[in-house]
Each structure stands twice: as structure tokens, then as C-alpha cells.
Design a protein around this motif. Structure first.
Motif, mmCIF file in Angstrom:
data_model
loop_
_atom_site.group_PDB
_atom_site.id
_atom_site.type_symbol
_atom_site.label_atom_id
_atom_site.label_comp_id
_atom_site.label_asym_id
_atom_site.label_seq_id
_atom_site.Cartn_x
_atom_site.Cartn_y
_atom_site.Cartn_z
ATOM 1 N N GLY A 49 0.813 -1.210 0.000
ATOM 2 C CA GLY A 49 0.000 0.000 0.000
ATOM 3 C C GLY A 49 0.846 1.259 0.000
ATOM 4 N N ILE A 50 1.953 1.262 0.767
ATOM 5 C CA ILE A 50 2.865 2.407 0.782
ATOM 6 C C ILE A 50 3.490 2.606 -0.595
ATOM 7 C CG2 ILE A 50 4.997 3.308 1.785
ATOM 8 C CD1 ILE A 50 4.338 1.778 4.340
ATOM 9 N N PHE A 51 3.887 1.500 -1.234
ATOM 10 C CA PHE A 51 4.493 1.554 -2.568
ATOM 11 C C PHE A 51 3.538 2.176 -3.581
ATOM 12 C CE2 PHE A 51 4.935 -0.516 -6.726
ATOM 13 C CZ PHE A 51 6.242 -0.163 -7.053
ATOM 14 N N VAL A 52 2.289 1.752 -3.554
ATOM 15 C CA VAL A 52 1.294 2.279 -4.495
ATOM 16 C C VAL A 52 1.063 3.770 -4.250
ATOM 17 C CG1 VAL A 52 -1.128 2.164 -5.180
ATOM 18 C CG2 VAL A 52 0.163 0.051 -4.823
ATOM 19 N N ALA A 53 0.945 4.166 -2.980
ATOM 20 C CA ALA A 53 0.691 5.579 -2.655
ATOM 21 C C ALA A 53 1.855 6.464 -3.076
ATOM 22 C CB ALA A 53 0.431 5.720 -1.158
ATOM 23 N N ASN A 54 3.077 5.979 -2.917
ATOM 24 C CA ASN A 54 4.261 6.788 -3.224
ATOM 25 C C ASN A 54 4.570 6.852 -4.715
ATOM 26 O OD1 ASN A 54 4.745 7.466 -0.570
ATOM 27 N ND2 ASN A 54 6.248 5.850 -0.229
ATOM 28 N N THR A 55 4.316 5.762 -5.432
ATOM 29 C CA THR A 55 4.754 5.682 -6.828
ATOM 30 C C THR A 55 3.619 5.723 -7.846
ATOM 31 O OG1 THR A 55 4.662 3.251 -6.841
ATOM 32 C CG2 THR A 55 6.720 4.277 -6.075
ATOM 33 N N SER A 56 2.382 5.514 -7.392
ATOM 34 C CA SER A 56 1.217 5.427 -8.280
ATOM 35 C C SER A 56 1.302 4.241 -9.237
ATOM 36 C CB SER A 56 1.044 6.725 -9.094
ATOM 37 O OG SER A 56 0.820 7.818 -8.226
ATOM 38 N N HIS A 57 2.143 3.279 -8.942
ATOM 39 C CA HIS A 57 2.246 2.068 -9.749
ATOM 40 C C HIS A 57 1.259 1.024 -9.250
ATOM 41 C CE1 HIS A 57 6.684 3.035 -10.992
ATOM 42 N NE2 HIS A 57 5.792 3.861 -11.546
ATOM 43 N N SER A 58 1.145 -0.030 -10.017
ATOM 44 C CA SER A 58 0.271 -1.132 -9.619
ATOM 45 C C SER A 58 0.872 -1.879 -8.432
ATOM 46 C CB SER A 58 0.075 -2.095 -10.792
ATOM 47 O OG SER A 58 -0.519 -3.301 -10.350
#
Length: 578
Positions: A269-278
Motif C-alpha cells: 500500500g505504501i508503494f502504491v501511494a508513493n509511486t502510483s504504480h500497480s
């Protein structure tokens, strides 16, 4: 032998032409390529690597703001007494001893609960304790605004100190465990900005509200301006608790408790929020624990509602683990350093507003003369509400420690007027301290781990000693700005280093232990400062400055790199479990 080619082009390892070939081995026009992905299909990494792969962005900015609001709420509680005591003293007819007891009640509450919150947070998690104590503190504060007697207000202030001690300590562990090592210290330093900001907002809010003259009486309960001020201070705490609901438990804590799947879900979830990637682009599939807590007991606790024995055993083993070498060495080191830091902050830093008042008043009465700090120590200043409030709370008046102005105060009616010069000087000092917090955040990941604690505390000690040589209010203002900036920044930096140094499952306990030591230092400095000031004015000034310098020099013992986990955890855990 000829190399296989398609349309006259050699096949590359990363590109393979695929199509329906005819008998003549000529490919059909429609072709597509499959490129090798640079991202590994499966990756098993330790938590520190996993959180680094999440990047740094929107999620962390929101978390820093939330933790800043939490720490700001703690700042509000620490400064509240300074602005309500003059008016409360009139309404509740408080003596000097009772006003001192109200100050001690808050500090005693925080001191008594410091270790407790650290131990519980290392067992049940950071978020659970933060959420519960924030809602509880806000509720207690709002209810305390209805206090109609000294006894009631005393109990509420003790409870406020007891409960707010958790957010004041645990916010650093919670925030730090969402960050990679590179951004961790910087983010914690920026959160320290909000505590100082609280001390800028409080006097402004008090200046706007407390002078109001309204009064309500409902069923025998009196409600007026200072009670409204108390109620408003409780609102940010409740709001920060509500906002915390949407954030998860610390993923690093979950990993340390053997809950890697839950932690991995949070990291995605942190990865998606920071990068807007899938979410599928996050390369980590399996988390490996950097350090492992005592999870067997945790599992048994969850399986049984009556697992009190197992809970106590788990707590005891965590305490033993913290006090087992090499962690014992650093637990003692940081406790001494934070003791020295708060010994200076409460001993000298919070005496400076009183010096503002005395310099200003002395030069109005004796123009074209010079005066030393030691001569001002015996100079009595006519009282006014804000100056008296700042002096009383920031020097933490203790039981039976009356001031020379108490007799004067008895003949002065309650008033909402404020000494504007003291107000301006206090705001100036806090505004400069804000710049120090910003600078420390910028420098935190650019300097070594030792540099900031050593530098800030040594400079603070030097400026503290220079107070002895002051001759004017302008000199006092300059020294106050510098001393307050360095001593406050040093406090925040020390907490960030503790989060870096200690294993996850005892880091909250380590911070709370150091905070307990710091609060004891605050009490000790006020006792010694008041006693020694009457004997010789120079002794307490150089004593406090010297203690701060000594604490700063101890910073050279801080390991410049690394975390005390992998190298020692397994062996020490085996010892603790034996």
C-alpha cells in the motif's frame, strides 16, 4: 552453421520473434516480442530493503504531518498550565503551594507512566497504544475544563500527564518504523518542529481567549474563558486520534512479531501511494525479519483470553532483553544523555522568560545603568498574569517553593492583561527554534549519527554557561534563542538516534526509558537550581551548562553506523529464553 535469423536480423537474448512459419520458413507479417523484465519475479528481502523499495513520497508526507499533529498535541499539554494558572488561581482561590502542586501533578503523571507505555507498546503495538491514549487524553482534557475545585483539577492534570506521555514518546518509534534509514532521522527531526510550533500557537490562542469576560453557569457549574481555552486544547488530540485510524500498525513491528504477511500488505500500500504504480509492480514477495521478538509467548496470549501469565512472562523477557549487553550499554548511555538534555532545558532554558521580565522591568526603573544576572536574581518583579504564568510553569514550581512576589500577587485582582514584551520575546525564541528544527531535518541525513547530538548539546551547554555574563535584555534574547534552539533540537535528534539504534521489539521501551530519565532530570534541575541560586547565582548556571556539555560529549560513544540487531539478537534471545 548459419545463425538463426528472422527477417535478416539476429535474435537477441532479450527479444524473441514469434510467429507462424510457412513451409518456406518465412514468418508471417504479424509478429510480437516478449521482453525480459528487469524486475525480478520473486524477491525475498529483509525489512530495511523492503521499505526502501517503497520509495519516499505522498504516504510518508501524510504520516509526518499526522505524527506532527500528535506531537503538537503533546506540546499543548506540556505548556497548558502556563496560561491557565493565573485565571484558575482566581476562580479556585489557589495558594502558591496548590499552583505548584498542579505543575508537579502533570510532570509526575508523565514520569510515572513513561516506562509503562514503552513496555505495553512493545507487546501490543504502537498504533493501538497511540490511538487509545490520544482519545483518552483529549476526552480527559475536555472534561477537565469543567473542574470546579483544586482537587478535581489536580486529578485531571495528573491523568493528562500520565496519558499524554505515550504519544510524546511512541510517536518517534511509530514514525521511524515506516521509514528507510536514509529518511528516518530527517523525518523525526521535522516532527520535532511541531512541538515548538505548539509553543507558538498556545500563547496566541491564550491571548485571544483568556482575556474574554463571559461567564456561564449551568446547574452550579461555572464555565468561563480559561475553561474554554482548556477545552479547545483537547480538540487537536481527539482529531489526531481519529486521523490515526486510517493508518496501519507499524509494519516493522509486525515483522518483529512474526506477522510478515500483514506487514507485506502494508508495504504494498505504501508503494502504491508513493509511486502510483500497480500493487503487482512491488518486487518484494517475501519479508525476512531483521530481528525477531519473542513471538511464541505472543501466540499463546492470542489463543487464550486468560493469558495473563504469558503476558507477564513476555513483558519480563523484553525487559531482560533490553538490559542485556550490548543493549544495556546504549540504554544507559541514552538515558544519561537525555537526562542531561532535559536537565539543561528545564534548568536554564525555561528560566530565561523570567530573565526577560526582570531585565525589562529593571531598566525601566533604573535607566542608564547596567546589571548582572546575579543581581537580577534578587530583584523582585511586579507580577502580571502571563509573565507569572510563564515563570511558574516553565520553572516548575515545587511544593512549598514560594516566590518573593507571592505577597504582591495577593493584592492584585485577576486580570486578562498580558505583558506584551514578554509575549514578543517568548514568540521570538520559539520562532528561532523552529528554524533549528528545519535545519536539523535538512542536515540529519547529511551528517554522521554522532555529529548532531554532540554538536547541539555542546553548543547548548556553552550558551548556557554564557548566561552568567549577560548584561542586557537584548543579550538575553540572543542567548535564549541560541540555547533554546540547540537544546530542543538535541532532544529531537536523540530520539531519532534511539529509533535507529535499538531493535524494533524494544525500541519503544528504550525511548520511554530515556524519556523517564529525562523527566527525572527536569525535576532534579528545578530542585537544584532553586536551592543553589540562593547560595551562589553562578553555581547553578555553570552546573547546568556543564551537565549539558558532558551529556553532549557522551555522544562520541554512539555507534556511527549500524543497528544493534542482527549481530547480537539470536544469541541474546537464546540467553533470555533459557
Amino acid at each position: 552453421m548459419d545463425d538463426p535469423r528472422v527477417n535478416g536480423k539476429r535474435w537477441s537474448p532479450s527479444k524473441i520473434a514469434i510467429g507462424n512459419f510457412t513451409a518456406g520458413l518465412e514468418p508471417q507479417p504479424q509478429l510480437y516480442t516478449i521482453e525480459k523484465s528487469e524486475r525480478p519475479k520473486d524477491e525475498s528481502v529483509e525489512f530495511d530493503r523492503a521499505i526502501t523499495l517503497c520509495g519516499y513520497g505522498k504516504y510518508h508526507y501524510e504520516l509526518v504531518l499526522l505524527c506532527g499533529l500528535i506531537f503538537m498535541s503533546a506540546g499543548f499539554q506540556n505548556g497548558l498550565n502556563a496560561y491557565i494558572l493565573p485565571s484558575a488561581a482566581c476562580d479556585l482561590q489557589l495558594s502558591s503551594e496548590e499552583k505548584g502542586l498542579l505543575n508537579v501533578a502533570f510532570l509526575a503523571g508523565g514520569t510515572s507512566s513513561a516506562m509503562l507505555w514503552g513496555i505495553i507498546a512493545d507487546v501490543f503495538g504502537r498504533k493501538n497504544i497511540l490511538l487509545g491514549t490520544l482519545i483518552a487524553d483529549g476526552t480527559i482534557t475536555i472534561i477537565s475544563s469543567l473542574s470546579q475545585s483544586f482537587q478535581t483539577l489536580f486529578v485531571f492534570r495528573f491523568l493528562n500527564g500520565f496519558v499524554i506521555g505515550a504519544p510524546g514518546c511512541l510517536v518517534f518509534s511509530y514514525l521511524g518504523e515506516f521509514h528507510a534509514e536514509k529518511q528516518r532521522a530527517k523525518s523525526i527531526c521535522y516532527v520535532g518542529f511541531f512541538f515548538t510550533l505548539a509553543w507558538l500557537v498556545l500563547p496566541g490562542l491564550a491571548w485571544a481567549i483568556i482575556p474574554m469576560t463571559f461567564e456561564l453557569r449551568i446547574n452550579g457549574l461555572q464555565f468561563n474563558s480559561w475553561r474554554l481555552f482548556v477545552a479547545l486544547v483537547g480538540i487537536p488530540t481527539v482529531i489526531s486520534g481519529i486521523l490515526l485510524i486510517r493508518f496501519p500498525e507499524s509494519p516493522k513491528f509486525l515483522v518483529s512479531q512474526g506477522k510478515s504477511k500483514e506487514a507485506l500488505k502494508i508495504l504494498r500500500g505504501i508503494f502504491v501511494a508513493n509511486t502510483s504504480h500497480s500493487i503487482h509492480d512491488y518486487p518484494v514477495k517475501t519479508l525476512l525479519a531483521n530481528d525477531t521478538a519473542i513471538v511464541n509467548e505472543e501466540a499463546s496470549i492470542e489463543k487464550s483470553i486468560f493469558g495473563i501469565t504469558q503476558l507477564l512472562q513476555s513483558i519480563w523477557k523484553q525487559i531482560c532483553y533490553l538490559f542485556t549487553p550490548p543493549l544495556l550499554k546504549y540504554a544507559v548511555l541514552f538515558s544519561i544523555m537525555l537526562f542531561a538534555n532535559m536537565f539543561g532545558y528545564y534548568g536554564l532554558g525555561l528560566w530565561l522568560p523570567e530573565l526577560f521580565n526582570r531585565f525589562e522591568t529593571y531598566y525601566k526603573l533604573h535607566p542608564n545603568t547596567t546589571v548582572t544576572v546575579c543581581e537580577l536574581a534578587t530583584f523582585s518583579v511586579p507580577a502580571n498574569p502571563l509573565a507569572e504564568a510563564i515563570t511558574q510553569t516553565q520553572n516548575v514550581i515545587l511544593v512549598g517553593n514560594s516566590t518573593a512576589s507571592d505577597d504582591i500577587l495577593k493584592g492584585i485582582p485577576c486580570s486578562g492583561t498580558i505583558d506584551e514584551q514578554v509575549f514578543v520575546n517568548t514568540l521570538t525564541v520559539n520562532a528561532v527554534s523552529l528554524l533549528g528544527n528545519v535545519a536539523s531535518g535538512y542536515l540529519a541525513d547529511r551528517l554522521g549519527r554522532r555529529t548532531m547530538p554532540v554538536g547541539t548539546m555542546v553548543f547548548a551547554g556553552v550558551f548556557g554557561c554564557s548566561i552568567y555574563f549577560l548584561r542586557s535584555a537584548s543579550q538575553n534574547l540572543i542567548v535564549a534563542c541560541l540555547f533554546s534552539t540547540f537544546i530542543a533540537t538535541g532532544n529531537t535528534v536523540l530520539n531519532s538516534v534511539i529509533v535507529d539504534i535499538f531493535p524494533t521489539h524494544v525500541s519503544a521501551m528504550a525511548i520511554c526509558l530515556a524519556t523517564l530519565s529525562g523527566r527525572i532530570g527536569a525535576i532534579a534541575s528545578n530542585l537544584l537550581f532553586g536551592l543553589l541560586l540562593d547560595i551562589n547565582c553562578g553555581v547553578p548556571i555553570f552546573l547546568v551548562g556543564g551537565v549539558v556539555i558532558f551529556g553532549g560529549l557522551l555522544g562520541f560513544l554512539i555507534p556511527n553506523k549500524g543497528v544493534i540487531t542482527d549481530k547480537y539478537c539470536d544469541n541474546n534471545m537464546a540467553v533470555a529464553s533459557a
